[in-house]
Design a protein around this motif. Structure first.
Motif, PDB file in Angstrom:
ATOM      1  N   GLU A  55       0.843  -1.172  -0.037  1.00 22.33           N
ATOM      2  CA  GLU A  55       0.040   0.026  -0.116  1.00 22.33           C
ATOM      3  C   GLU A  55       0.844   1.254   0.039  1.00 22.33           C
ATOM      4  O   GLU A  55       0.592   2.114  -0.651  1.00 22.33           O
ATOM      5  CB  GLU A  55      -0.994  -0.039   1.104  1.00 22.33           C
ATOM      6  N   LEU A  56       1.992   1.185   0.849  1.00 25.23           N
ATOM      7  CA  LEU A  56       2.789   2.320   0.662  1.00 25.23           C
ATOM      8  C   LEU A  56       3.357   2.811  -0.517  1.00 25.23           C
ATOM      9  O   LEU A  56       3.479   3.863  -1.086  1.00 25.23           O
ATOM     10  CB  LEU A  56       3.910   2.046   1.862  1.00 25.23           C
ATOM     11  N   LEU A  57       3.859   1.647  -1.378  1.00 22.72           N
ATOM     12  CA  LEU A  57       4.405   1.851  -2.582  1.00 22.72           C
ATOM     13  C   LEU A  57       3.436   2.336  -3.481  1.00 22.72           C
ATOM     14  O   LEU A  57       3.813   3.208  -4.650  1.00 22.72           O
ATOM     15  CB  LEU A  57       5.134   0.582  -2.985  1.00 22.72           C
ATOM     16  N   ASN A  58       2.407   1.797  -3.611  1.00 25.18           N
ATOM     17  CA  ASN A  58       1.195   2.221  -4.377  1.00 25.18           C
ATOM     18  C   ASN A  58       0.582   3.565  -4.239  1.00 25.18           C
ATOM     19  O   ASN A  58      -0.310   3.880  -5.013  1.00 25.18           O
ATOM     20  CB  ASN A  58       0.151   0.890  -4.505  1.00 25.18           C
ATOM     21  N   THR A  59       0.821   4.032  -3.090  1.00 25.09           N
ATOM     22  CA  THR A  59       0.241   5.139  -2.861  1.00 25.09           C
ATOM     23  C   THR A  59       1.257   6.211  -2.597  1.00 25.09           C
ATOM     24  O   THR A  59       1.523   7.065  -3.759  1.00 25.09           O
ATOM     25  CB  THR A  59      -0.600   5.221  -1.292  1.00 25.09           C
ATOM     26  N   THR A  60       1.916   6.429  -1.578  1.00 26.37           N
ATOM     27  CA  THR A  60       3.107   7.526  -1.385  1.00 26.37           C
ATOM     28  C   THR A  60       4.096   7.265  -2.607  1.00 26.37           C
ATOM     29  O   THR A  60       4.339   8.512  -2.997  1.00 26.37           O
ATOM     30  CB  THR A  60       3.621   7.075   0.060  1.00 26.37           C
ATOM     31  N   GLY A  61       4.408   6.095  -2.660  1.00 28.52           N
ATOM     32  CA  GLY A  61       5.649   6.176  -3.618  1.00 28.52           C
ATOM     33  C   GLY A  61       5.173   6.161  -5.141  1.00 28.52           C
ATOM     34  O   GLY A  61       6.252   6.887  -5.953  1.00 28.52           O
TER      35      GLY A  61
ATOM     36  N   GLN B 193      15.352   5.160  -8.078  1.00 29.17           N
ATOM     37  CA  GLN B 193      15.384   3.953  -7.029  1.00 29.17           C
ATOM     38  C   GLN B 193      13.751   3.685  -6.514  1.00 29.17           C
ATOM     39  O   GLN B 193      13.555   2.624  -6.429  1.00 29.17           O
ATOM     40  CB  GLN B 193      16.031   4.420  -5.882  1.00 29.17           C
ATOM     41  N   ILE B 194      13.071   4.683  -6.611  1.00 30.66           N
ATOM     42  CA  ILE B 194      11.590   4.290  -6.408  1.00 30.66           C
ATOM     43  C   ILE B 194      10.894   3.517  -7.309  1.00 30.66           C
ATOM     44  O   ILE B 194      10.274   2.351  -7.240  1.00 30.66           O
ATOM     45  CB  ILE B 194      10.806   5.718  -6.376  1.00 30.66           C
ATOM     46  N   GLY B 195      11.515   3.865  -8.549  1.00 35.29           N
ATOM     47  CA  GLY B 195      11.115   2.963  -9.591  1.00 35.29           C
ATOM     48  C   GLY B 195      11.455   1.443  -9.553  1.00 35.29           C
ATOM     49  O   GLY B 195      10.649   0.492  -9.982  1.00 35.29           O
ATOM     50  N   MET B 196      12.828   1.352  -9.143  1.00 34.28           N
ATOM     51  CA  MET B 196      13.441   0.002  -9.047  1.00 34.28           C
ATOM     52  C   MET B 196      12.647  -0.724  -8.245  1.00 34.28           C
ATOM     53  O   MET B 196      12.263  -1.927  -8.218  1.00 34.28           O
ATOM     54  CB  MET B 196      14.541   0.254  -8.515  1.00 34.28           C
ATOM     55  N   ALA B 197      12.011  -0.050  -6.969  1.00 32.18           N
ATOM     56  CA  ALA B 197      11.375  -0.857  -5.984  1.00 32.18           C
ATOM     57  C   ALA B 197       9.815  -1.177  -6.382  1.00 32.18           C
ATOM     58  O   ALA B 197       9.472  -2.201  -6.230  1.00 32.18           O
ATOM     59  CB  ALA B 197      11.254  -0.122  -4.591  1.00 32.18           C
ATOM     60  N   LEU B 198       9.237  -0.021  -7.191  1.00 32.98           N
ATOM     61  CA  LEU B 198       7.962  -0.459  -7.570  1.00 32.98           C
ATOM     62  C   LEU B 198       7.719  -1.444  -8.760  1.00 32.98           C
ATOM     63  O   LEU B 198       6.694  -2.378  -8.691  1.00 32.98           O
ATOM     64  CB  LEU B 198       7.529   0.880  -8.424  1.00 32.98           C
TER      65      LEU B 198
ATOM     66  N   ASN C 291       5.391   0.831 -16.467  1.00 31.65           N
ATOM     67  CA  ASN C 291       4.858   2.114 -16.866  1.00 31.65           C
ATOM     68  C   ASN C 291       5.768   3.202 -16.066  1.00 31.65           C
ATOM     69  O   ASN C 291       5.991   4.110 -16.561  1.00 31.65           O
ATOM     70  CB  ASN C 291       3.568   2.192 -16.476  1.00 31.65           C
ATOM     71  N   TYR C 292       5.849   3.048 -14.826  1.00 33.43           N
ATOM     72  CA  TYR C 292       6.570   4.050 -14.241  1.00 33.43           C
ATOM     73  C   TYR C 292       8.173   4.022 -14.760  1.00 33.43           C
ATOM     74  O   TYR C 292       8.626   5.096 -15.137  1.00 33.43           O
ATOM     75  CB  TYR C 292       6.788   3.555 -12.805  1.00 33.43           C
ATOM     76  N   THR C 293       8.654   2.890 -14.949  1.00 31.13           N
ATOM     77  CA  THR C 293      10.206   3.016 -15.750  1.00 31.13           C
ATOM     78  C   THR C 293       9.837   3.689 -17.022  1.00 31.13           C
ATOM     79  O   THR C 293      10.603   4.669 -17.409  1.00 31.13           O
ATOM     80  CB  THR C 293      10.462   1.629 -15.938  1.00 31.13           C
ATOM     81  N   LYS C 294       8.841   3.498 -18.068  1.00 27.10           N
ATOM     82  CA  LYS C 294       8.977   4.170 -19.144  1.00 27.10           C
ATOM     83  C   LYS C 294       8.829   5.796 -18.777  1.00 27.10           C
ATOM     84  O   LYS C 294       9.327   6.465 -19.428  1.00 27.10           O
ATOM     85  CB  LYS C 294       7.682   3.736 -20.109  1.00 27.10           C
ATOM     86  N   ASN C 295       7.971   5.994 -18.024  1.00 30.80           N
ATOM     87  CA  ASN C 295       7.486   7.540 -17.480  1.00 30.80           C
ATOM     88  C   ASN C 295       8.806   8.132 -17.187  1.00 30.80           C
ATOM     89  O   ASN C 295       9.190   9.274 -17.220  1.00 30.80           O
ATOM     90  CB  ASN C 295       6.552   7.475 -16.663  1.00 30.80           C
ATOM     91  N   MET C 296       9.683   7.497 -16.305  1.00 31.92           N
ATOM     92  CA  MET C 296      10.928   8.008 -15.745  1.00 31.92           C
ATOM     93  C   MET C 296      11.777   8.330 -16.681  1.00 31.92           C
ATOM     94  O   MET C 296      12.448   9.293 -16.813  1.00 31.92           O
ATOM     95  CB  MET C 296      11.418   7.136 -14.658  1.00 31.92           C
ATOM     96  N   SER C 297      11.882   7.475 -17.691  1.00 34.65           N
ATOM     97  CA  SER C 297      12.727   7.718 -18.870  1.00 34.65           C
ATOM     98  C   SER C 297      12.581   9.191 -19.673  1.00 34.65           C
ATOM     99  O   SER C 297      13.250   9.816 -19.835  1.00 34.65           O
ATOM    100  CB  SER C 297      12.943   6.470 -19.642  1.00 34.65           C
ATOM    101  N   SER C 298      11.188   9.160 -19.966  1.00 33.50           N
ATOM    102  CA  SER C 298      10.893  10.367 -20.584  1.00 33.50           C
ATOM    103  C   SER C 298      10.919  11.575 -19.678  1.00 33.50           C
ATOM    104  O   SER C 298      11.077  12.659 -20.263  1.00 33.50           O
ATOM    105  CB  SER C 298       9.415  10.014 -21.330  1.00 33.50           C
ATOM    106  N   THR C 299      10.886  11.344 -18.546  1.00 33.45           N
ATOM    107  CA  THR C 299      10.909  12.458 -17.617  1.00 33.45           C
ATOM    108  C   THR C 299      12.278  13.196 -17.642  1.00 33.45           C
ATOM    109  O   THR C 299      12.470  14.136 -17.739  1.00 33.45           O
ATOM    110  CB  THR C 299      10.516  12.010 -16.120  1.00 33.45           C
ATOM    111  N   LEU C 300      13.254  12.360 -17.715  1.00 35.02           N
ATOM    112  CA  LEU C 300      14.722  12.374 -17.567  1.00 35.02           C
ATOM    113  C   LEU C 300      15.058  13.080 -19.252  1.00 35.02           C
ATOM    114  O   LEU C 300      15.752  14.128 -19.278  1.00 35.02           O
ATOM    115  CB  LEU C 300      15.697  11.483 -17.219  1.00 35.02           C
ATOM    116  N   ASP C 301      14.290  12.667 -20.064  1.00 29.04           N
ATOM    117  CA  ASP C 301      14.322  13.300 -21.583  1.00 29.04           C
ATOM    118  C   ASP C 301      14.131  14.598 -21.591  1.00 29.04           C
ATOM    119  O   ASP C 301      14.582  15.442 -21.924  1.00 29.04           O
ATOM    120  CB  ASP C 301      13.516  12.488 -22.649  1.00 29.04           C
ATOM    121  N   GLN C 302      12.872  14.866 -20.973  1.00 31.71           N
ATOM    122  CA  GLN C 302      12.482  16.114 -20.855  1.00 31.71           C
ATOM    123  C   GLN C 302      13.112  17.283 -20.169  1.00 31.71           C
ATOM    124  O   GLN C 302      13.242  18.212 -20.614  1.00 31.71           O
ATOM    125  CB  GLN C 302      10.985  16.143 -20.485  1.00 31.71           C
TER     126      GLN C 302
END
Length: 811
Positions: free
Chosen positions: A273-279, A308-313, A317-328
């Protein structure tokens, strides 16, 4: 009247159609008696919708029209496994809409295709394509979106509080029942989909989908969340013609689909629950992953833990978004000289004058030039590469990462190996890092500790990219920084022998500041490997634990004693208050990483403490009062999850690499029997962890070892990386595609030994031996002398039966 297909029940008199999937966990009822509405969406016998149901529609500046207002006759045609409703009409003489709804059962899913035809071009304020109206805000705890983020229903507190994102798919879940509804959104090619989650005037929880040719813009500045306003997106144009969208509806067993496995000694449900909400809360939208999150429309680039949060999640979908976040951020938040802007926000008001870009939202914070945005970008990019495994993506960040590092490397005016901030002393009353109302200046230990980590990680990336010269250069810069950092304060370093701690900063006049046991500074020095002196580590960590215990704190405060009055903003006074002594769990991962190899029991205590706190209040705070230990602050920080991401990285030892899966556990006896699956680069790894007994297995192999390792299997080739390092490796090439089962007996200078427990013909190749050296090779009870090749390799071919033992050691 009933349909020939028992899964589709039509009542022609009542004008309703009920569609039920074979396992009966999902059903919908369509009412076409007065317009067209899905009036029930039933999960395991419970209707989740309000009386409004699900409908489609449009809203112009003057009027709203929906499928519930249909004036014509709706035609119903049943077909194999589905039903089509056509003749749905609404609108006016200026803009009329005609729709066809097609439903089809596909195993445990119901597919809903909506084909819409616009009579004319028009400007719309909003559309419902469609709008889902759930009973209230308690039906679901939240929804996990297909950009890795989440909508947390309890934060849509007021009527018309609305959160809008540029993605369509979502999995709503109920944390009590475990029932979940997955909505997969599929717009037609060349169209965009957006979603608005809202609290209606009828206290419903609503989801409104909008499908447009171009991406919707925000109505209010760059705001993804707006309070008390039903519309979050700006008006938009539609063209005459046909538009189509499809949705797949599916019942999900949330407890099973999002299981964290078997976690002895850890509350696995609280972790989930922590990872699916706060994380996930820090995902503001596509291309904007942060920690402050969507309620405040903020993202700090000077935070190094998003990958690191993405690694634990472990969510692609988070991984893909994190890559594009860094691109932006590379494309929009980096200046030509390599400076990385420190923040993103929906509106101006927090910036150094002249730095806010109203189109992109990036700017410099008004509190000062927070230089850890340089290191945050590098650390996140380096760790993201290990998660996404995309070497072309890494290469696209090579120039920008070098520019960001070199920008900070140039900031060493006195050439002592320590890099300087843009503010010189406390009299300027400006910040230089994440603690943005503490006037850390000139030579900042916290930023320099992060710089050491950034240099070390990026040197490895340069090596992977084949640039040995740059890799050696950044490693040399890191070593020089480490040497300077560890010098006593009297010699220009940060170590205080008198206080037995690392101080926070030194002004340009040589005065030393922040000797009040600042935890992120001291934790970072240990966690990032700057401090590897066992005596210093003990002095710091014992002191921190004694003082935390003495105050009975559930987590570490930012500092144990007060800064001096001139070192902080007035908002930090009197001590303990805000960044001068309150508890900020955001930096928890540094504490866990620091303690994990020193005293695992202490690390586990704070992991369990944060899980207990989550069960009390959802960690729905910016910080916690040092005095009351109650949550404070309107901002919710996703970084509070990092104590739990560190459970995965530093206790369970997850170390995914770009070319393999790696584990480097620090297990305790009470955690024995930990077992969970982890997906990396499209391969599912089953991990079983106990003290000195680690097993990694896939459909293609199983390896058991007493030490950490990395492994990957491609085709018939299994590669084993001892200690998860690149210095040596064992490759096993099988003659067939059968599963390879191995156990590593030992892997050290005394002997490299392994057991094969699967039958096949294998070629074993060891790389990393001493070039040309003589070795003794033992297979079961047969010993022979062999010699490594000039490149340090040796190969063996053997037909193996289960329990074939191999050992090679120096002659």
């Amino acid at each position: 009247m009933g349909s020939a297909d028992t899964r589709i029940q039509r009542d022609a008199d009542a004008k309703t159609i009920t569609i039920t999937v074979p396992d009966k966990k999902l059903a919908i009822t369509i009412d076409y008696s007065n317009g067209c509405t899905i009036k029930q969406l039933i999960l395991k016998g419970k209707n989740t919708l309000s009386a409004s149901g699900i409908y489609s529609g449009i809203r112009t500046k003057s009027q709203a029209y929906t499928s519930q207002d249909n004036a014509g006759t709706i035609q119903v045609v049943e077909n194999a496994g589905g039903v089509t409703l056509s003749g749905i009409k609404y609108g006016d003489k200026d803009i009329a809409v005609r729709e066809t709804w097609n439903f089809k059962i596909n195993r445990d899913k119901i597919r809903w295709d909506i084909t819409r035809e616009y009579s004319n071009a028009a400007t719309l304020e909003e559309m419902a394509f469609p709008k889902w109206n759930f009973s209230d805000l308690s039906v679901w705890k939240g929804g996990i979106m297909d950009n890795g983020g989440m909508v947390w229903c309890k934060y849509l507190k007021q009527v018309n509080d609305t959160y809008g994102v540029h993605t369509g798919g979502v999995t709503f879940w109920n944390a009590e029942s475990g029932d979940a509804l997955r909505i997969t959104a599929i717009p037609v090619k060349d169209h965009q989909i957006a979603s608005a989650y809202s609290h209606s005037a009828q206290n419903e929880f609503t989801l409104t989908h909008q499908v447009t040719e171009s991406q919707l813009q925000q109505r209010y500045n760059l705001s993804r969340f707006v309070s008390g306003r039903a519309n979050v997106f700006a008006p938009f144009e539609i063209k005459k013609g046909i538009v189509k969208v499809s949705f797949e509806l599916q019942y999900i067993d949330y407890f099973k689909a999002y299981s964290r496995g078997t976690l002895p000694g850890i509350d696995a449900a609280a972790v989930r629950e922590l990872l699916n909400t706060t994380g996930r809360y820090g995902v503001v939208d596509n291309n904007i992953i942060g920690a402050n999150g969507w309620l405040t429309n903020w993202k700090c680039l000077h935070e190094p833990f998003f990958a690191q949060i993405g690694m634990a999640l472990n969510d692609p979908n988070y991984t893909k978004n994190m890559s594009s976040t860094l691109d932006q951020e590379r494309d929009q938040a980096m200046l030509n000289d390599g400076r990385v802007l420190s923040r993103w926000h929906n509106a101006a008001g927090d910036e150094i004058p002249g730095t806010y870009n109203s189109k992109t939202g990036y700017y410099e914070a008004m509190w000062g030039y927070t230089i850890d945005s340089q290191t945050g970008y590098i650390i996140n990019a380096s760790e993201q590469f290990d998660v996404n495994g995309d070497i072309n993506w890494l290469r696209s960040h090579q120039v920008s990462c070098e520019k960001a590092l070199d920008w900070l490397i140039r900031r060493d005016s006195n050439k002592n190996g320590i890099f300087e901030m843009m503010n010189n002393n406390v009299s300027e009353q400006k910040a230089s890092d994440w603690l943005d109302i503490v006037w850390a200046s000139f030579e900042n230990a916290f930023v320099n500790a992060q710089m050491y980590e950034a240099l070390t990680l990026w040197a490895n990336c340069e090596k992977t990219l084949g640039n040995k010269e740059k890799a050696d250069y950044y490693s040399a810069v890191a070593l020089r920084l480490k040497t300077a950092f560890n010098k006593p304060i009297e010699e220009g370093g940060f170590w205080s022998p008198a206080k037995k701690q690392y101080v926070y900063w030194r002004d340009n006049d040589g005065s030393v500041h922040g000797n009040n046991l600042v935890t992120p500074v001291n934790f970072a020095a240990i966690a990032f490997g700057l401090c590897d002196d066992p005596q210093r580590i003990a002095l710091i960590l014992d002191q921190v634990e004694q003082r935390t215990e003495a105050e009975n704190l559930f987590h570490w405060p930012l500092c144990f004693d007060s800064f001096t009055r001139e070192e902080v903003s007035g908002g930090n006074w009197p001590f303990p208050k805000y960044e001068n002594g309150d508890i900020f769990p955001t930096w928890g991962y540094l504490g866990i990483r620091a303690y994990a190899k020193y005293d695992k029991a202490i690390a586990l205590k704070y992991i369990n403490n944060i899980l207990e706190q989550y069960k009390k209040d959802g960690l729905s705070s910016q910080r916690y009062s040092r005095v009351t230990q109650m949550g404070l602050g309107d901002d919710i920080l996703a970084g509070i999850s990092t104590t739990i991401t560190a459970l995965y990285r530093d206790i369970y030892g997850l170390r995914p690499k770009w070319n393999r899966m790696g584990i480097e556990p620090n297990m305790s006896k009470e955690l024995d029997g930990t077992a969970f699956s982890y997906t990396h680069l499209n391969t599912v790894y089953a991990l079983k962890l106990s003290v000195n007994a680690y097993t990694m297995s896939t459909n293609g192999f199983s390896i058991r070892s007493k030490e950490g390792f990395g492994a990957v299997k491609t085709g018939n080739l299994l590669t084993y990386y001892p200690q998860n390092k690149d210095t040596m490796l064992l490759q096993v090439n099988a003659a067939s595609k059968r599963r390879i089962n191995m156990e590593i007996s030992s892997w050290n200078a005394a002997a490299y030994s392994w057991i094969v427990n699967s039958a096949d013909r294998y070629r074993f190749s060891i790389k990393g031996l001493q070039p040309g050296a003589a070795y003794l090779l033992k297979i079961n009870n047969t010993v022979q002398s062999v010699r490594a090749k000039i490149d340090g390799s040796y190969s063996i071919e053997k037909v193996c039966k289960p329990a074939t033992k191999f050992s090679i050691k120096k002659a």
